[in-house]
Design a protein around this motif. Structure first.
Motif, PDB file in Angstrom:
ATOM      1  N   LEU A 168      47.802  37.439  42.773  1.00  0.00           N
ATOM      2  CA  LEU A 168      46.974  38.373  43.530  1.00  0.00           C
ATOM      3  C   LEU A 168      45.599  38.503  42.859  1.00  0.00           C
ATOM      4  O   LEU A 168      44.558  38.440  43.527  1.00  0.00           O
ATOM      5  CB  LEU A 168      47.693  39.720  43.548  1.00  0.00           C
ATOM      6  CG  LEU A 168      47.216  40.742  44.548  1.00  0.00           C
ATOM      7  CD1 LEU A 168      47.497  40.260  45.960  1.00  0.00           C
ATOM      8  CD2 LEU A 168      47.923  42.074  44.325  1.00  0.00           C
ATOM      9  N   LEU A 169      45.631  38.630  41.514  1.00  0.00           N
ATOM     10  CA  LEU A 169      44.373  38.765  40.768  1.00  0.00           C
ATOM     11  C   LEU A 169      43.520  37.512  40.935  1.00  0.00           C
ATOM     12  O   LEU A 169      42.298  37.595  41.074  1.00  0.00           O
ATOM     13  CB  LEU A 169      44.661  38.989  39.275  1.00  0.00           C
ATOM     14  CG  LEU A 169      45.273  40.338  38.901  1.00  0.00           C
ATOM     15  CD1 LEU A 169      45.590  40.385  37.412  1.00  0.00           C
ATOM     16  CD2 LEU A 169      44.327  41.480  39.263  1.00  0.00           C
ATOM     17  N   GLN A 170      44.209  36.364  40.950  1.00  0.00           N
ATOM     18  CA  GLN A 170      43.485  35.102  41.097  1.00  0.00           C
ATOM     19  C   GLN A 170      42.798  35.040  42.471  1.00  0.00           C
ATOM     20  O   GLN A 170      41.645  34.658  42.585  1.00  0.00           O
ATOM     21  CB  GLN A 170      44.497  33.972  40.953  1.00  0.00           C
ATOM     22  CG  GLN A 170      43.889  32.616  40.963  1.00  0.00           C
ATOM     23  CD  GLN A 170      44.898  31.651  41.543  1.00  0.00           C
ATOM     24  OE1 GLN A 170      44.697  31.112  42.610  1.00  0.00           O
ATOM     25  NE2 GLN A 170      45.989  31.452  40.863  1.00  0.00           N
ATOM     26  N   GLY A 171      43.532  35.461  43.505  1.00  0.00           N
ATOM     27  CA  GLY A 171      42.968  35.508  44.866  1.00  0.00           C
ATOM     28  C   GLY A 171      41.793  36.469  44.928  1.00  0.00           C
ATOM     29  O   GLY A 171      40.732  36.148  45.464  1.00  0.00           O
ATOM     30  N   ILE A 172      41.990  37.663  44.320  1.00  0.00           N
ATOM     31  CA  ILE A 172      40.917  38.673  44.314  1.00  0.00           C
ATOM     32  C   ILE A 172      39.703  38.114  43.581  1.00  0.00           C
ATOM     33  O   ILE A 172      38.565  38.290  44.023  1.00  0.00           O
ATOM     34  CB  ILE A 172      41.416  39.988  43.671  1.00  0.00           C
ATOM     35  CG1 ILE A 172      42.452  40.651  44.580  1.00  0.00           C
ATOM     36  CG2 ILE A 172      40.261  40.941  43.398  1.00  0.00           C
ATOM     37  CD1 ILE A 172      43.131  41.864  43.982  1.00  0.00           C
ATOM     38  N   GLY A 173      39.967  37.420  42.465  1.00  0.00           N
ATOM     39  CA  GLY A 173      38.877  36.829  41.677  1.00  0.00           C
ATOM     40  C   GLY A 173      38.067  35.848  42.512  1.00  0.00           C
ATOM     41  O   GLY A 173      36.831  35.891  42.522  1.00  0.00           O
ATOM     42  N   GLN A 174      38.767  34.978  43.245  1.00  0.00           N
ATOM     43  CA  GLN A 174      38.073  33.982  44.076  1.00  0.00           C
ATOM     44  C   GLN A 174      37.261  34.675  45.176  1.00  0.00           C
ATOM     45  O   GLN A 174      36.116  34.330  45.441  1.00  0.00           O
ATOM     46  CB  GLN A 174      39.093  33.047  44.723  1.00  0.00           C
ATOM     47  CG  GLN A 174      39.723  32.084  43.746  1.00  0.00           C
ATOM     48  CD  GLN A 174      40.802  31.239  44.414  1.00  0.00           C
ATOM     49  OE1 GLN A 174      40.549  30.546  45.375  1.00  0.00           O
ATOM     50  NE2 GLN A 174      42.002  31.315  43.889  1.00  0.00           N
TER      51      GLN A 174
END
Lengths: 295, 223
Positions: free
Chosen positions: A223-229
């Protein structure tokens, strides 16, 4: 969950982002493109909206009178018009005042106007209330004013302002439509990038499940990775909008001033900027959450 | 610690039903060391998968510690697994991390305070005699060393129950014997151990309670 686990998982998310490589870069760029499109339409629409609001404020209905009323009767006539409803302000323009205004506008040719008998009628300049400045309400007001016995002619209307407002709404829809398709593509790319990461990390995730890490904690880095992108894409889109606005403004502003009557162009408001950044983060979160893996 | 009451498990492969366990009942007490013995396909692995709630039984009831696994909600499975350590035939070490990092990884994702991670990870490595190989990557380990590392990873969170599914299946007899000795060491420190193996002769040498399975049925329990 402790801060150290959160920190560790955030680190893992960053590592995943690097691991996803080109697919992560393309999802960031697609997010940028989609939010840049929406943001661009938003800036244009905001300025058009400002112009519409400004024009609505300046909207007047001119009521030409058959005869100039006696000064004592002007107040009563204005009260009767006010009682019709939907009226914000009324200004009486006598025949003499109308001629003065004409002379002012004619400038050097004013001498010609001075030699003729004053042909201009007295009039009342009626400003409709903001709530009544729709085509229907203004049309009804014009009809009521035209039926008054003292009135010879009524001029004014909101059709063209409304047409501009409709154009603004159409522009918003086009922006949302194109942006929406691009947002969908960005979500799918984030999902693909996250699914690839899930595949690459399947052994790690299996171990995490076996040792008893809750599913929500396992999915948090994704989720954090998606939010980061998404957030990175939104920041790039915002930077693109700022640079584009600054570059285009000197050339476009005089044109906007001439055609729309706006003295200055405006950029997105603080709320709009936060919404744009939030949309990027949300878009990435949805993409990250939608990624499928073994569970 | 473990109680199975008339447990059966049937897998469906398309329209075909494949029975893996049939009417199995037994109890294993806290602090006990028990061996599940039997040839491949006897149902040992299925039984262990039921115990760590990777599968649900088709019939019967399973209790592990205070958990009734038959009715355990999915959200509570992690809590159950935190109370147990699991080792497999394939050590399942993460190839991109050193032996130390593989063990520390478990502690980190479980939220162990940072200052405790290194001493606990090295304590587990010392317990399996692998301290000197802490910085080696899994590809640099022998199969016996890899299995020791997997054991260290399983015991580092100090589980009440250790499930070992054919941990010596890929090892020669000498190294397998060493792993069995390690399991006994772990058991002697208070952990309940359930070992599944097809190596009957080695299991016999352990001199512990043995439950023999054949075709999904418990055919002998010397406990």
């Amino acid at each position: 969950m402790t801060a150290s686990v959160l920190g560790f998982l955030a680190g893992e998310a960053l590592r995943d982002l690097v691991r996803a490589g080109w697919i992560a870069i393309s999802s960031v760029l697609l997010t940028t493109l989609s939010l840049l499109t929406i943001g661009g339409f938003w800036v244009f629409s905001t300025n058009l909206g400002d112009a519409v609001a400004r024009w609505r404020e300046q909207l007047r209905v001119i009521v030409y009178l058959k005869e100039e009323p006696a000064p004592a009767a002007v107040g009563a006539l204005m009260d009767r018009i006010r009682s019709e409803g939907g009226v914000a302000r009324i200004e009486f323009v006598s025949k003499a005042e109308a001629l003065r205004r004409l002379k002012r506008e004619l400038g050097a040719q004013a001498a010609v106007a001075g030699m003729l008998p004053n042909p201009l009628p007295a009039s009342l300049e009626v400003t409709p209330r903001a709530s009544a400045s729709t085509p229907d309400a203004t049309g009804a007001l014009i009809q009521r004013l035209a039926s008054m016995p003292e009135v010879s002619e009524v001029q004014g209307g909101t059709e063209w302002v409304e047409r501009l407002a409709q154009f603004q709404r159409l522009l918003q829809l086009i922006g949302l439509g194109i942006g929406g398709v691009l947002v969908l593509a960005a979500v799918l790319t984030v999902t693909t990038a996250t699914t690839l990461v899930l595949y690459a990390r399947r052994d790690e995730l299996d171990i995490m499940r076996l040792v008893g890490v809750p599913e929500a904690v396992i999915r948090l880095p994704l989720l954090l990775q998606g939010i980061g992108q998404g957030l990175l894409g939104a920041i790039l889109a915002l930077l693109g909008l700022i640079v584009g606005y600054r570059l285009a403004r000197p050339g476009v502003e005089p044109l906007v001033s001439l055609t729309l009557g706006l003295p200055h162009m405006t950029f997105l408001s603080g709320t709009a900027i936060v919404t744009l950044l939030g949309s990027g983060a949300l878009l990435g979160a949805v993409g990250g959450w939608l990624a499928k893996g073994r569970s | 610690m473990i109680a199975l009451h008339r447990v059966s498990k049937v897998f469906r492969v398309g329209p075909v039903k494949v029975p893996a366990l049939s009417d199995v009942s037994f109890k294993i007490g806290k602090g006990e060391f028990a061996v599940l013995c039997g040839p491949s396909g006897a149902g040992k692995t299925t039984l262990l998968r039921l115990l760590y709630r990777d599968e649900l039984p088709t019939e019967g009831r399973i209790d592990v510690a205070d958990y009734n696994l038959t009715s355990l909600p999915r959200s509570e499975v992690p809590a159950l697994r935190r109370a147990m350590g699991i080792v497999f035939q394939d050590a399942k070490l993460l190839p991109g991390r050193t032996v130390y990092e593989n063990i520390a990884f478990v502690l980190r994702v479980l939220g162990t305070p940072r200052p405790e991670i290194t001493p606990r990870a090295f304590g587990a490595l010392k317990a399996v005699g692998l301290s000197a190989r802490a910085q080696a990557y899994p590809a640099q380990l022998s199969q016996g060393e890899a299995q020791r590392a997997a054991l260290a990873r399983a015991i580092v969170k100090e589980p009440m129950l250790l499930l070992a599914d054919e941990p010596t299946g890929n090892l020669d007899e000498g190294i397998a014997s060493e792993i069995f000795d390690l399991l006994k060491d772990i058991w002697s420190r208070g952990t309940t151990v359930l070992l599944a193996t097809h190596q009957a002769a080695l299991a016999e040498r352990l001199n512990r309670r043995t439950l023999v399975f054949q075709g999904g049925r418990l055919v002998k329990d010397d406990g």
